[in-house]
Design an enzyme around this catalytic site. Sequence first.
Site, PDB file in Angstrom:
ATOM      1  N   CYS A 126       0.829  -1.203   0.000  1.00 54.35           N
ATOM      2  CA  CYS A 126       0.000   0.000   0.000  1.00 54.35           C
ATOM      3  C   CYS A 126       0.866   1.256   0.000  1.00 54.35           C
ATOM      4  O   CYS A 126       0.998   1.941   1.004  1.00 54.35           O
ATOM      5  CB  CYS A 126      -0.953   0.022   1.190  1.00 54.35           C
ATOM      6  N   CYS A 160      -5.308   1.996  -5.217  1.00 50.00           N
ATOM      7  CA  CYS A 160      -4.914   2.688  -3.988  1.00 50.00           C
ATOM      8  C   CYS A 160      -5.909   3.812  -3.718  1.00 50.00           C
ATOM      9  O   CYS A 160      -5.871   4.845  -4.388  1.00 50.00           O
ATOM     10  CB  CYS A 160      -3.507   3.249  -4.126  1.00 50.00           C
TER      11      CYS A 160
END
Length: 527
Positions: free
Chosen positions: A279, A459
Amino acid sequence: MIRKKITEQYSVSEQLTPEDVDVLARDGVTHIICNRPDDEEAGQRPFTEIAAIAKEKGMQAIHIPFVAGGMQPTHVAAFKEAMRDAKCVHAYCRSGNRSHKIWQAAQQTDNHASVGQHTHQYDVVIVGAGSAGISTAASISKRNSSLRICLIDPSVDHFYQPGWTLVGCGVFESSKTRRNMADVIPKGAKWLNESVKTFIPTENKVLLENGQIIDYHFLVIAAGIQLNWNAIEGLSETLGQNGVTSNYRYDLAPYTWKLVHELKGGKAVFTQPPMPIKCAGAPQKAMYLSCDYWLKHNKLHNFQVSFCNAGGVLFGVSEYVPALESYVRKYNAKLHFGQTLVRVDGPNHRAYFATKNEQGEPSEVEVEFDMLHVCPPQSAPDFIRESPLVDESGWVDVDRDTLQHKSFDNVWSLGDVCNAPNAKTLAAVRKQAPVVAQNIVDAWAGKSLRATYDGYGSCPLTVERGKIVLAEFTYGGKVAPTFPKWVNDGTKATSFAWILKKDILPPFYWQGMLKGYEWFVKPKMRS
């Protein structure tokens, strides 16, 4: 007190208060075990104080102290003795981690004594019961319920890690992101609560730390990524105190929120290490959401905000950068590229970054902070990096399209641990799991591999409370939106994307992805 149940009879937590002892007594706890040495940190309640209150409540208190990383066989033996006749036990240390580790160690010694070199065989063995492992197991079972599937993972917890960003800004309670592992294992699959020592792929075997040998027909490596906290000098000792925090850990995300809403002003520093990390947007999400809170509570003008990034760009897909830069300007945050956090002096509130000076020579920058949000450097787990399944960089070596191992035809890998050149995100796992499942079922049936993965990743960049820049892309950074532009323009911050992340994706994860439902992610098939 954040009480984490390991079993029905054993739970752990951070340091107890007298009020916590009252709660435990009402819950039927009969024994309290303290794994903290006294005077481990300033202001810590001594064990004798907790023990005296426990005695008043009719509970027994036992002190088995050891420092982090200093657990010895004598500690484990004392713990097992304390557990022998106890009906309901609660243990505590600074964070609860040591109390969990000593329980695991006690289980492993019991298993080793009883199991020895016993061998079990399964059709599919999956190493790792995180998002990738469980969703793959569920997707395989949906396609062929007759396959004997075994998941191997030493953790008793399963986490929805994308939720930790929202814990760090006060939107979620941390407990909302955790479930007992036993409750999310797919029906019909076997779960071994053990650690893997190594692999023998030439013999189709997995060797466990307790000496047990597991034979497989197909192997899936979904072991996730390792957070290397100790790679930054002084960091581990100060995490969770002195203003040092991270949304990359379940027990620390609440501390992020505590700092954000309690600080009146000061220097707030947010860090990002060299790639690859999971991430990649999470470090800057923490900055945006902190600044948003301070702005809306008329405190932002009291803060100096810095984002120190080891890389050279704010985000790797250029189409999304303008929207992000507009929020950097809005929050008056300073961007520092080419700076890698290498050392932290928590008590003196100093952080040290490796960088290069104007002449291109290595140098070090000292930065003062009141709040330091750290994203640690990351790698494949040690037992993976030391195995025969990896490339030169230590990641499981797979074909980027089929996710099949390049050297062993009956091995697959997905998620953060494999070397496919995609972003390491949960959204990538959601696309990868059906590909691996379909290819394994086809291979079992003697068919050629048809399912392919296009490198999709996503994301959701939370730039303020209520708005998100939803970045979606495939291999090579090609923009790949799920929704038409009139529903959600991913290059801009939208409320739709916030609702998606906050309200839709969590139940979608627990009730859909982990149960083998492949909504919006049916694998692409080669003709």
